[in-house]
Design a protein around this motif. Structure first.
Motif, PDB file in Angstrom:
ATOM      1  N   PRO A  24      54.601 -24.664   7.479  1.00 53.35           N
ATOM      2  CA  PRO A  24      56.048 -24.627   7.700  1.00 53.35           C
ATOM      3  C   PRO A  24      56.691 -23.399   7.047  1.00 53.35           C
ATOM      4  CG  PRO A  24      55.344 -26.812   7.011  1.00 53.35           C
ATOM      5  CD  PRO A  24      54.163 -25.896   6.817  1.00 53.35           C
ATOM      6  N   PRO A  25      57.858 -22.972   7.527  1.00 51.87           N
ATOM      7  CA  PRO A  25      58.480 -21.745   7.023  1.00 51.87           C
ATOM      8  C   PRO A  25      58.602 -21.657   5.509  1.00 51.87           C
ATOM      9  CG  PRO A  25      59.620 -22.476   8.993  1.00 51.87           C
ATOM     10  CD  PRO A  25      58.622 -23.541   8.664  1.00 51.87           C
ATOM     11  N   GLN A  26      59.070 -22.712   4.852  1.00 51.99           N
ATOM     12  CA  GLN A  26      59.238 -22.637   3.404  1.00 51.99           C
ATOM     13  C   GLN A  26      57.900 -22.462   2.692  1.00 51.99           C
ATOM     14  OE1 GLN A  26      61.955 -22.169   1.809  1.00 51.99           O
ATOM     15  NE2 GLN A  26      63.280 -22.430   3.589  1.00 51.99           N
ATOM     16  N   GLU A  27      56.860 -23.111   3.211  1.00 50.56           N
ATOM     17  CA  GLU A  27      55.535 -22.932   2.631  1.00 50.56           C
ATOM     18  C   GLU A  27      55.030 -21.513   2.857  1.00 50.56           C
ATOM     19  OE1 GLU A  27      50.968 -24.664   3.125  1.00 50.56           O
ATOM     20  OE2 GLU A  27      52.654 -25.797   3.963  1.00 50.56           O
ATOM     21  N   ARG A  86      62.365 -17.721  12.379  1.00 50.99           N
ATOM     22  CA  ARG A  86      62.375 -18.803  11.391  1.00 50.99           C
ATOM     23  C   ARG A  86      62.118 -18.258   9.988  1.00 50.99           C
ATOM     24  NH1 ARG A  86      59.266 -24.035  14.167  1.00 50.99           N
ATOM     25  NH2 ARG A  86      60.309 -23.907  16.198  1.00 50.99           N
ATOM     26  N   LEU A  87      61.145 -17.370   9.863  1.00 48.98           N
ATOM     27  CA  LEU A  87      60.867 -16.797   8.551  1.00 48.98           C
ATOM     28  C   LEU A  87      62.005 -15.899   8.084  1.00 48.98           C
ATOM     29  CD1 LEU A  87      57.075 -15.852   8.450  1.00 48.98           C
ATOM     30  CD2 LEU A  87      58.204 -17.952   7.735  1.00 48.98           C
ATOM     31  N   ARG A 113      55.591 -14.879  -1.417  1.00 48.68           N
ATOM     32  CA  ARG A 113      56.144 -14.541  -2.735  1.00 48.68           C
ATOM     33  C   ARG A 113      55.077 -14.673  -3.824  1.00 48.68           C
ATOM     34  NH1 ARG A 113      61.390 -13.491  -1.994  1.00 48.68           N
ATOM     35  NH2 ARG A 113      62.689 -14.766  -0.612  1.00 48.68           N
ATOM     36  N   TRP A 167      53.190 -21.887  12.627  1.00 46.39           N
ATOM     37  CA  TRP A 167      54.357 -22.606  12.101  1.00 46.39           C
ATOM     38  C   TRP A 167      54.199 -24.118  12.226  1.00 46.39           C
ATOM     39  CZ3 TRP A 167      56.621 -19.557  16.494  1.00 46.39           C
ATOM     40  CH2 TRP A 167      56.963 -20.317  17.602  1.00 46.39           C
ATOM     41  N   ALA A 172      64.753 -17.868   6.666  1.00 47.62           N
ATOM     42  CA  ALA A 172      64.407 -18.473   5.383  1.00 47.62           C
ATOM     43  C   ALA A 172      64.388 -17.457   4.250  1.00 47.62           C
ATOM     44  CB  ALA A 172      63.041 -19.151   5.485  1.00 47.62           C
ATOM     45  N   ALA A 173      64.103 -16.183   4.559  1.00 50.53           N
ATOM     46  CA  ALA A 173      63.977 -15.174   3.494  1.00 50.53           C
ATOM     47  C   ALA A 173      64.330 -13.787   4.039  1.00 50.53           C
ATOM     48  CB  ALA A 173      62.573 -15.183   2.919  1.00 50.53           C
ATOM     49  N   ILE A 206      56.848 -18.790   3.216  1.00 51.51           N
ATOM     50  CA  ILE A 206      57.584 -17.890   2.333  1.00 51.51           C
ATOM     51  C   ILE A 206      57.050 -17.995   0.907  1.00 51.51           C
ATOM     52  CG2 ILE A 206      59.834 -17.434   1.301  1.00 51.51           C
ATOM     53  CD1 ILE A 206      59.513 -16.460   4.210  1.00 51.51           C
ATOM     54  N   ALA A 207      56.741 -19.197   0.464  1.00 53.87           N
ATOM     55  CA  ALA A 207      56.184 -19.375  -0.877  1.00 53.87           C
ATOM     56  C   ALA A 207      54.861 -18.643  -1.016  1.00 53.87           C
ATOM     57  CB  ALA A 207      56.011 -20.864  -1.176  1.00 53.87           C
TER      58      ALA A 207
END
Length: 275
Positions: free
Chosen positions: A43-46, A71-72, A52, A39, A75-76, A48-49
């Motif tokens: 980062p979490p958003q990266e 955290r993940l 997906r 992490w 985010a999702a 998750i991307a």
């Protein structure tokens, strides 16, 4: 060895369908880690991307410590299936089973959050009978959770002796030969296998005959996985998913779908959906 494995996976994806194809096979990744070193660099958003873009339907994630998983999940929540790893740091992999303070940590997290499993944890042979491990088995039974065990066959047998009704996901199918995996599945009806970080079941997109026989005999007992045990492996999740799609395409469609995502969704995903 890790570099060679990654190179082999990268070469294997050449036969896989392109990411984003309309008919891409969904994947339930049953073996991911998002620990403190991951992490910090992804980062979490990266993260998750990445999941997906790889076409994952769900991803079962554990981390050292559990904050990464949470955290993940925040985010999702539609994508992440959380499991609780008993390690607070990576350094506890070989000591946790003799450290009673682990239990207070696990019990505190179980009171605070929902999970589908406890693991992935490493334990071998007679160490599975140690008091800390026994208590972990009790907690899994109490909270109706899977045990995700990176273990040899001896340790898995011992876990089932403690709780014959336990549900165990055998990480990497124990790195055992298909004949041994078949024997274990026949002996334990509540044993499932993830195939993370192994490629012996397929070569050039063709499934090995011995593995095919096991898959056909136990179609509901296998899942695929990535095993992001180092942060850099996060950047290869898409390739790992396509590697799985390549060899799954050599199986009948129904069997391929079961291993790719239906088994994981039925057994683990529904636990988070309340089904």
């Amino acid at each position: 060895m890790r570099l060679l494995a990654a190179m082999g996976l990268a070469l294997s994806v050449l036969a896989a369908p392109p990411a984003g194809a309309a008919d891409i096979l969904p994947i339930f990744d049953a073996h991911l880690h998002y620990s403190h070193d991951a992490w910090e660099s992804v980062p979490p958003q990266e993260a998750i991307a990445i999941l997906r873009q790889a076409g994952l339907k769900r991803a079962m994630v554990s981390s050292s410590n559990d904050d990464g998983t949470q955290r993940l999940l925040a985010a999702a929540p539609d994508l992440i299936v959380p499991e609780l790893r008993p390690y607070r740091t990576r350094g506890e992999i070989g000591t946790w089973m003799r450290d009673e303070t682990v239990l207070a940590y696990v019990e505190e997290r179980l009171k605070k959050y929902r999970y589908a499993a406890i693991g992935e944890f490493h334990v071998y042979g007679a160490d599975a009978d140690l008091p800390v491990v026994r208590r972990l088995v009790e907690l899994a039974r109490q909270h109706r959770l899977f045990l995700h065990a990176h273990s040899d066959a001896d340790a898995v047998d011992r876990l089932f002796l403690q709780d014959p009704q336990a549900r165990i996901l055998w990480a990497h199918a124990g790195f055992a030969r298909p004949e041994a995996v078949r024997e274990m599945l026949a002996r334990h009806r509540h044993l499932w296998c993830d195939l993370a970080f192994r490629s012996d079941h397929a070569t050039g997109g063709k499934v090995d005959a011995a593995w095919r026989a096991v898959f056909e005999a136990f179609p509901d007992r296998f899942m695929v996985g990535t095993d992001t045990f180092t942060p850099e492996r996060w950047h290869y999740i898409g390739e790992h998913a396509n590697f799985s799609r390549a060899w799954l395409a050599d199986l009948p469609k129904d069997l391929a779908e079961r291993i790719a995502w239906r088994n994981g969704e039925a057994l683990l995903g529904r636990m988070m959906d309340g089904r």
